[in-house]
Motif scaffolding. Structure first.
Motif, PDB file in Angstrom:
ATOM      1  N   LEU A  25       4.926 -18.899  18.409  1.00  0.00           N
ATOM      2  CA  LEU A  25       3.830 -19.485  17.635  1.00  0.00           C
ATOM      3  C   LEU A  25       3.163 -20.557  18.481  1.00  0.00           C
ATOM      4  O   LEU A  25       3.846 -21.303  19.177  1.00  0.00           O
ATOM      5  N   SER A  26       1.851 -20.646  18.399  1.00  0.00           N
ATOM      6  CA  SER A  26       1.098 -21.642  19.157  1.00  0.00           C
ATOM      7  C   SER A  26       0.232 -22.472  18.216  1.00  0.00           C
ATOM      8  O   SER A  26      -0.302 -21.948  17.230  1.00  0.00           O
ATOM      9  N   LEU A  27       0.106 -23.755  18.534  1.00  0.00           N
ATOM     10  CA  LEU A  27      -0.635 -24.706  17.710  1.00  0.00           C
ATOM     11  C   LEU A  27      -1.926 -25.081  18.425  1.00  0.00           C
ATOM     12  O   LEU A  27      -1.929 -25.327  19.641  1.00  0.00           O
ATOM     13  N   HIS A  28      -3.031 -25.131  17.683  1.00  0.00           N
ATOM     14  CA  HIS A  28      -4.343 -25.402  18.264  1.00  0.00           C
ATOM     15  C   HIS A  28      -5.072 -26.474  17.458  1.00  0.00           C
ATOM     16  O   HIS A  28      -4.890 -26.579  16.239  1.00  0.00           O
ATOM     17  N   MET A  38      -2.160 -27.066  21.832  1.00  0.00           N
ATOM     18  CA  MET A  38      -1.204 -28.156  21.692  1.00  0.00           C
ATOM     19  C   MET A  38       0.209 -27.799  22.138  1.00  0.00           C
ATOM     20  O   MET A  38       1.048 -28.670  22.324  1.00  0.00           O
ATOM     21  N   GLY A  39       0.486 -26.519  22.309  1.00  0.00           N
ATOM     22  CA  GLY A  39       1.827 -26.109  22.722  1.00  0.00           C
ATOM     23  C   GLY A  39       2.307 -24.917  21.920  1.00  0.00           C
ATOM     24  O   GLY A  39       1.674 -24.507  20.940  1.00  0.00           O
ATOM     25  N   PHE A  70       3.173 -33.044  19.440  1.00  0.00           N
ATOM     26  CA  PHE A  70       2.418 -32.123  20.285  1.00  0.00           C
ATOM     27  C   PHE A  70       1.252 -32.891  20.903  1.00  0.00           C
ATOM     28  O   PHE A  70       0.516 -33.590  20.208  1.00  0.00           O
ATOM     29  N   THR A  71       1.088 -32.739  22.210  1.00  0.00           N
ATOM     30  CA  THR A  71       0.048 -33.469  22.937  1.00  0.00           C
ATOM     31  C   THR A  71      -0.709 -32.525  23.856  1.00  0.00           C
ATOM     32  O   THR A  71      -0.103 -31.635  24.477  1.00  0.00           O
ATOM     33  N   ALA A  74      -0.076 -16.548  16.110  1.00  0.00           N
ATOM     34  CA  ALA A  74       1.272 -15.981  16.123  1.00  0.00           C
ATOM     35  C   ALA A  74       1.317 -14.745  17.006  1.00  0.00           C
ATOM     36  O   ALA A  74       0.466 -13.860  16.883  1.00  0.00           O
ATOM     37  N   GLN A  75       2.312 -14.706  17.914  1.00  0.00           N
ATOM     38  CA  GLN A  75       2.641 -13.475  18.627  1.00  0.00           C
ATOM     39  C   GLN A  75       3.914 -12.940  17.983  1.00  0.00           C
ATOM     40  O   GLN A  75       4.986 -13.512  18.139  1.00  0.00           O
ATOM     41  N   LEU A  76       3.776 -11.878  17.212  1.00  0.00           N
ATOM     42  CA  LEU A  76       4.935 -11.340  16.503  1.00  0.00           C
ATOM     43  C   LEU A  76       5.888 -10.640  17.457  1.00  0.00           C
ATOM     44  O   LEU A  76       7.107 -10.806  17.380  1.00  0.00           O
TER      45      LEU A  76
END
Length: 346
Positions: free
Chosen positions: A166-169, A222-223, A239-240, A260-262
């Motif tokens: 999972l990635s945060l933006h 964000m990571g 997250f930075t 999300a990359q499942l």
């Protein structure tokens, strides 16, 4: 389906997604309610992506654990994909409905457990753990830590997690309609003075469904969370990211979402530029407008302060260009604003 609010087409738009007539009301619904599960099942982007991933990953010899199974749709996908055994787990009493749904569809190799991450007892390891655990901007439902507990207890060596990553933006919001909405209480609606609380919307996160045009083109990544390797944490995750804004302008808020990359090649996003899902974005307002310039790199931080199940979600966020910094800590502000009010006439 997600109710997208087209800010550019609306005067005095209410950009909040906190409604009960669409996906924005999910946080107010209960997992005991059919309405909640109906909304999620109607999210074709989410549901079909999970089905494709399960079909790609599950093998006939696999035992699959569906954590937070809800309506058991993912459990049934796993059984239909040929899993030798499926274990469906949910702490909500709705799991009895899930069992009846599975039986109505002829699935007899799904075992149902009315348990949570602490009470679940199994005599075996599993080959695949599938979970639709993500809340708005990932952390809204505080399911990450329970899922990691289940992974550490029951996933076999070399086992597979769905989602895998999972990635945060975070985006920069420069839409003046957003600012107008934040200003609502300051503008003396109905010719009344709301000044004792008028500052709060500028220091409080909110669920929104924004158009892509409400944000600058530059996006902060964000990571990412690798669900096979990420460890549990006793402290808030921070997250930075840094980015260069795409133009010189004033911004009024940050906007957060996840992708999300499942499994390899199967992914979806929940941002303003993505096909709408039942997930909203989260708006992180700035107490004062912040001027950004392509010549000055920005540092953005975002932290979910409360990841415990059953606790109200609070966040902290900040933006800095090296000279000026604006930050908000919802939990601190909540503590400062807490007042004990005696019962009866004040």
């Amino acid at each position: 389906m997600t109710k997208t609010i087209h800010l550019k087409d609306m005067a005095k738009a209410d950009i909040s997604a906190n409604k009960t007539d669409g996906s924005g009301g999910l946080h107010r619904m209960s997992y005991r309610d059919v309405a909640m599960h109906k909304v999620m099942l109607q999210d074709i982007i989410r549901t079909e992506a999970y089905e494709k991933s399960i079909n790609a990953v599950v093998k006939p010899q696999h035992t699959v654990l569906d954590f937070g199974c809800g309506s058991a749709v993912l459990s049934m996908f796993a059984a239909r994909a040929g899993a030798a055994k499926v274990i469906a787990v949910d702490r909500s009493p709705f799991i009895k409905n899930a069992q009846n749904i599975a039986l109505a569809n002829g699935f007899k190799n799904i075992d149902f457990y009315h348990d949570d991450h602490e009470t679940l007892r199994l005599d075996e390891k599993v080959d695949v753990i599938v979970s639709e655990w993500m809340g708005h901007c990932l952390f809204y439902e505080a399911m990450l830590e329970p899922l990691l507990t289940v992974r550490d207890r029951f996933l076999a060596e070399g086992g597979v997690m769905i989602p895998a990553q999972l990635s945060l933006h975070v985006g920069l919001v420069n839409d003046e309609d957003v600012l107008e909405d934040l200003h609502f209480l300051q503008d003396k609606p109905y010719d009344l003075d709301f000044s004792p609380i008028a500052h709060v919307p500028f220091q409080q996160s909110d669920l929104v469904a924004l158009d892509a045009e409400s944000l600058l083109d530059s996006i902060a990544d964000m990571g990412s969370l690798n669900m096979h390797t990420i460890t549990k944490s006793d402290r808030p995750r921070v997250f930075t990211a840094t980015l260069s804004p795409s133009e010189k302008t004033s911004i009024y808020a940050l906007c957060g979402w996840f992708s999300a990359q499942l499994s390899p090649g199967i992914q979806f996003g929940t941002g303003p530029k993505d096909i709408p899902t039942h997930w909203d974005q989260i708006l992180f307002p700035l107490p004062t407008p912040f001027t950004v310039n392509p010549s000055r790199s920005l540092t953005i931080t975002l932290s979910p302060l409360t990841e415990q199940v059953g606790k109200e979600q609070f966040w902290s966020w900040s933006i800095s260009d090296g000279e000026h910094t604006v930050s908000v800590n919802e939990l601190q502000l909540q503590h400062e604003a807490s007042v004990d009010v005696p019962q009866g006439k004040l």
